[in-house]
Design a protein around this motif. Structure first.
Motif, PDB file in Angstrom:
ATOM      1  N   GLN A 145       0.823  -1.192   0.000  1.00 24.14           N
ATOM      2  CA  GLN A 145       0.000   0.000   0.000  1.00 24.14           C
ATOM      3  C   GLN A 145       0.861   1.248   0.000  1.00 24.14           C
ATOM      4  OE1 GLN A 145      -2.612  -0.097   3.336  1.00 24.14           O
ATOM      5  NE2 GLN A 145      -3.895  -1.708   2.513  1.00 24.14           N
ATOM      6  N   SER A 146       0.495   2.170  -0.877  1.00 22.47           N
ATOM      7  CA  SER A 146       1.164   3.460  -0.897  1.00 22.47           C
ATOM      8  C   SER A 146       0.620   4.300   0.253  1.00 22.47           C
ATOM      9  CB  SER A 146       0.889   4.157  -2.228  1.00 22.47           C
ATOM     10  OG  SER A 146      -0.472   4.582  -2.278  1.00 22.47           O
ATOM     11  N   PRO A 147       1.340   5.336   0.630  1.00 19.90           N
ATOM     12  CA  PRO A 147       0.805   6.244   1.662  1.00 19.90           C
ATOM     13  C   PRO A 147      -0.553   6.833   1.255  1.00 19.90           C
ATOM     14  CG  PRO A 147       3.133   6.659   1.333  1.00 19.90           C
ATOM     15  CD  PRO A 147       2.705   5.688   0.252  1.00 19.90           C
ATOM     16  N   LEU A 148      -0.727   7.133  -0.034  1.00 19.23           N
ATOM     17  CA  LEU A 148      -2.002   7.676  -0.497  1.00 19.23           C
ATOM     18  C   LEU A 148      -3.107   6.627  -0.352  1.00 19.23           C
ATOM     19  CD1 LEU A 148      -3.773   9.860  -1.732  1.00 19.23           C
ATOM     20  CD2 LEU A 148      -2.998   9.098  -4.003  1.00 19.23           C
ATOM     21  N   TYR A 149      -2.821   5.382  -0.713  1.00 19.71           N
ATOM     22  CA  TYR A 149      -3.813   4.310  -0.574  1.00 19.71           C
ATOM     23  C   TYR A 149      -4.239   4.203   0.889  1.00 19.71           C
ATOM     24  CZ  TYR A 149      -6.135  -0.216  -1.039  1.00 19.71           C
ATOM     25  OH  TYR A 149      -7.068  -1.225  -1.029  1.00 19.71           O
ATOM     26  N   ALA A 150      -3.267   4.195   1.773  1.00 22.76           N
ATOM     27  CA  ALA A 150      -3.572   4.086   3.205  1.00 22.76           C
ATOM     28  C   ALA A 150      -4.417   5.263   3.682  1.00 22.76           C
ATOM     29  CB  ALA A 150      -2.278   3.988   4.006  1.00 22.76           C
ATOM     30  N   LYS A 151      -4.101   6.470   3.204  1.00 25.53           N
ATOM     31  CA  LYS A 151      -4.865   7.665   3.574  1.00 25.53           C
ATOM     32  C   LYS A 151      -6.303   7.548   3.083  1.00 25.53           C
ATOM     33  CE  LYS A 151      -4.872  12.714   2.781  1.00 25.53           C
ATOM     34  NZ  LYS A 151      -6.229  12.849   2.229  1.00 25.53           N
ATOM     35  N   LEU A 152      -6.470   7.169   1.817  1.00 17.94           N
ATOM     36  CA  LEU A 152      -7.809   7.038   1.246  1.00 17.94           C
ATOM     37  C   LEU A 152      -8.597   5.920   1.936  1.00 17.94           C
ATOM     38  CD1 LEU A 152      -6.912   7.530  -2.513  1.00 17.94           C
ATOM     39  CD2 LEU A 152      -8.257   9.097  -1.099  1.00 17.94           C
ATOM     40  N   ARG A 177     -25.033  17.349  -8.458  1.00 15.90           N
ATOM     41  CA  ARG A 177     -23.965  18.182  -9.035  1.00 15.90           C
ATOM     42  C   ARG A 177     -23.163  17.446 -10.105  1.00 15.90           C
ATOM     43  NH1 ARG A 177     -21.192  20.040  -3.570  1.00 15.90           N
ATOM     44  NH2 ARG A 177     -23.073  20.572  -2.442  1.00 15.90           N
ATOM     45  N   GLY A 178     -23.477  16.172 -10.350  1.00 20.39           N
ATOM     46  CA  GLY A 178     -22.747  15.387 -11.347  1.00 20.39           C
ATOM     47  C   GLY A 178     -21.358  14.991 -10.893  1.00 20.39           C
ATOM     48  N   MET A 179     -21.163  14.890  -9.580  1.00 21.45           N
ATOM     49  CA  MET A 179     -19.829  14.624  -9.026  1.00 21.45           C
ATOM     50  C   MET A 179     -19.710  13.236  -8.399  1.00 21.45           C
ATOM     51  SD  MET A 179     -19.583  18.384  -7.288  1.00 21.45           S
ATOM     52  CE  MET A 179     -18.178  18.032  -6.291  1.00 21.45           C
ATOM     53  N   LEU A 180     -20.678  12.359  -8.666  1.00 17.02           N
ATOM     54  CA  LEU A 180     -20.703  11.050  -8.038  1.00 17.02           C
ATOM     55  C   LEU A 180     -20.350   9.972  -9.056  1.00 17.02           C
ATOM     56  CD1 LEU A 180     -21.423   9.838  -5.254  1.00 17.02           C
ATOM     57  CD2 LEU A 180     -23.763   9.557  -6.088  1.00 17.02           C
ATOM     58  N   LEU A 181     -19.307   9.210  -8.744  1.00 22.75           N
ATOM     59  CA  LEU A 181     -18.863   8.130  -9.617  1.00 22.75           C
ATOM     60  C   LEU A 181     -19.188   6.787  -8.977  1.00 22.75           C
ATOM     61  CD1 LEU A 181     -15.283   9.368 -10.621  1.00 22.75           C
ATOM     62  CD2 LEU A 181     -17.396   9.551 -11.957  1.00 22.75           C
ATOM     63  N   ARG A 182     -19.837   5.910  -9.746  1.00 24.58           N
ATOM     64  CA  ARG A 182     -20.121   4.560  -9.276  1.00 24.58           C
ATOM     65  C   ARG A 182     -18.976   3.648  -9.695  1.00 24.58           C
ATOM     66  NH1 ARG A 182     -21.185  -0.120 -11.115  1.00 24.58           N
ATOM     67  NH2 ARG A 182     -21.329   0.654 -13.245  1.00 24.58           N
ATOM     68  N   VAL A 183     -18.482   2.871  -8.741  1.00 23.06           N
ATOM     69  CA  VAL A 183     -17.386   1.929  -8.985  1.00 23.06           C
ATOM     70  C   VAL A 183     -17.965   0.521  -8.920  1.00 23.06           C
ATOM     71  CG1 VAL A 183     -15.160   1.084  -8.140  1.00 23.06           C
ATOM     72  CG2 VAL A 183     -15.700   3.527  -8.000  1.00 23.06           C
ATOM     73  N   ALA A 184     -17.700  -0.282  -9.932  1.00 25.26           N
ATOM     74  CA  ALA A 184     -18.212  -1.656  -9.978  1.00 25.26           C
ATOM     75  C   ALA A 184     -17.717  -2.452  -8.774  1.00 25.26           C
ATOM     76  CB  ALA A 184     -17.777  -2.331 -11.275  1.00 25.26           C
ATOM     77  N   ARG A 185     -18.528  -3.417  -8.366  1.00 24.17           N
ATOM     78  CA  ARG A 185     -18.203  -4.229  -7.191  1.00 24.17           C
ATOM     79  C   ARG A 185     -16.903  -5.015  -7.332  1.00 24.17           C
ATOM     80  NH1 ARG A 185     -23.658  -6.947  -4.753  1.00 24.17           N
ATOM     81  NH2 ARG A 185     -25.031  -5.195  -5.135  1.00 24.17           N
ATOM     82  N   ASP A 186     -16.547  -5.385  -8.551  1.00 27.45           N
ATOM     83  CA  ASP A 186     -15.348  -6.203  -8.720  1.00 27.45           C
ATOM     84  C   ASP A 186     -14.052  -5.387  -8.766  1.00 27.45           C
ATOM     85  OD1 ASP A 186     -16.350  -5.277 -11.139  1.00 27.45           O
ATOM     86  OD2 ASP A 186     -15.730  -7.036 -12.276  1.00 27.45           O
ATOM     87  N   LEU A 187     -14.141  -4.083  -8.561  1.00 21.37           N
ATOM     88  CA  LEU A 187     -12.943  -3.244  -8.446  1.00 21.37           C
ATOM     89  C   LEU A 187     -12.747  -2.850  -6.986  1.00 21.37           C
ATOM     90  CD1 LEU A 187     -13.223  -0.721 -11.425  1.00 21.37           C
ATOM     91  CD2 LEU A 187     -11.806  -2.759 -11.275  1.00 21.37           C
ATOM     92  N   ASP A 188     -11.511  -2.597  -6.608  1.00 16.42           N
ATOM     93  CA  ASP A 188     -11.199  -2.086  -5.272  1.00 16.42           C
ATOM     94  C   ASP A 188     -11.484  -0.585  -5.272  1.00 16.42           C
ATOM     95  OD1 ASP A 188     -10.144  -1.505  -2.762  1.00 16.42           O
ATOM     96  OD2 ASP A 188      -8.065  -1.696  -3.412  1.00 16.42           O
ATOM     97  N   LEU A 189     -12.462  -0.191  -4.485  1.00 17.71           N
ATOM     98  CA  LEU A 189     -12.876   1.215  -4.420  1.00 17.71           C
ATOM     99  C   LEU A 189     -11.698   2.140  -4.149  1.00 17.71           C
ATOM    100  CD1 LEU A 189     -15.133   3.400  -4.229  1.00 17.71           C
ATOM    101  CD2 LEU A 189     -15.359   2.773  -1.817  1.00 17.71           C
ATOM    102  N   VAL A 190     -10.851   1.769  -3.214  1.00 18.33           N
ATOM    103  CA  VAL A 190      -9.731   2.635  -2.831  1.00 18.33           C
ATOM    104  C   VAL A 190      -8.685   2.710  -3.944  1.00 18.33           C
ATOM    105  CG1 VAL A 190      -7.941   3.037  -1.097  1.00 18.33           C
ATOM    106  CG2 VAL A 190     -10.183   2.187  -0.394  1.00 18.33           C
ATOM    107  N   GLU A 230      -7.434   6.065  -5.704  1.00 20.98           N
ATOM    108  CA  GLU A 230      -6.006   6.361  -5.793  1.00 20.98           C
ATOM    109  C   GLU A 230      -5.607   6.672  -7.237  1.00 20.98           C
ATOM    110  OE1 GLU A 230      -1.847   4.413  -4.216  1.00 20.98           O
ATOM    111  OE2 GLU A 230      -3.361   3.048  -5.005  1.00 20.98           O
ATOM    112  N   ALA A 231      -6.116   5.900  -8.194  1.00 19.45           N
ATOM    113  CA  ALA A 231      -5.798   6.140  -9.608  1.00 19.45           C
ATOM    114  C   ALA A 231      -6.312   7.505 -10.059  1.00 19.45           C
ATOM    115  CB  ALA A 231      -6.388   5.027 -10.476  1.00 19.45           C
ATOM    116  N   ILE A 232      -7.505   7.872  -9.598  1.00 17.74           N
ATOM    117  CA  ILE A 232      -8.053   9.187  -9.939  1.00 17.74           C
ATOM    118  C   ILE A 232      -7.178  10.283  -9.325  1.00 17.74           C
ATOM    119  CG2 ILE A 232     -10.008  10.746  -9.587  1.00 17.74           C
ATOM    120  CD1 ILE A 232     -11.799   8.179  -9.761  1.00 17.74           C
TER     121      ILE A 232
END
Length: 106
Positions: free
Chosen positions: A12-19, A37-50, A54-56
């Motif tokens: 885990q990166s420090p950013l991953y741990a923070k998130l 506001r159009g600021m909500l992103l849905r993440v599929a269940r088979d991906l790691d949300l964090v 982190e990628a974003i």
């Protein structure tokens, strides 16, 4: 607060741990204003949300573009919002300004 079933990355990166530490269970009613506001992103269940958050945060454009193109990450659509409002499912969210990434669990 983190989910007990959140996968732990061996490096885990420090950013991953923070998130991860900022990821929490949340009700749909608390997310509706971000949807509006159009600021909500849905993440599929088979991906790691964090990992997605982190990628974003790291501006990993190629990876994020692949997820968007495949529908694994998408802006929450009106039909999804209506479904969440009707069912009030278990949702987990993490903020990566200006986005709020949300994932249904359970």
């Amino acid at each position: 607060m983190t989910s007990p079933d959140t996968p732990q990355s061996p490096s885990q990166s420090p950013l991953y741990a923070k998130l991860l530490g900022e990821t929490a269970k949340i009700g749909w009613s608390e997310l509706e204003r971000f949807f509006a506001r159009g600021m909500l992103l849905r993440v599929a269940r088979d991906l790691d949300l964090v990992s997605v958050a982190e990628a974003i945060a790291n501006d990993e454009t190629e990876q994020v573009t692949q997820w968007l193109a495949s529908g694994l990450v998408e802006r929450v659509q009106a039909n999804t919002a209506a479904d969440f409002a009707a069912r009030d499912p278990e949702l987990w969210a993490v903020v990566v300004s200006p986005w709020v990434c949300v994932q249904e669990r359970g």
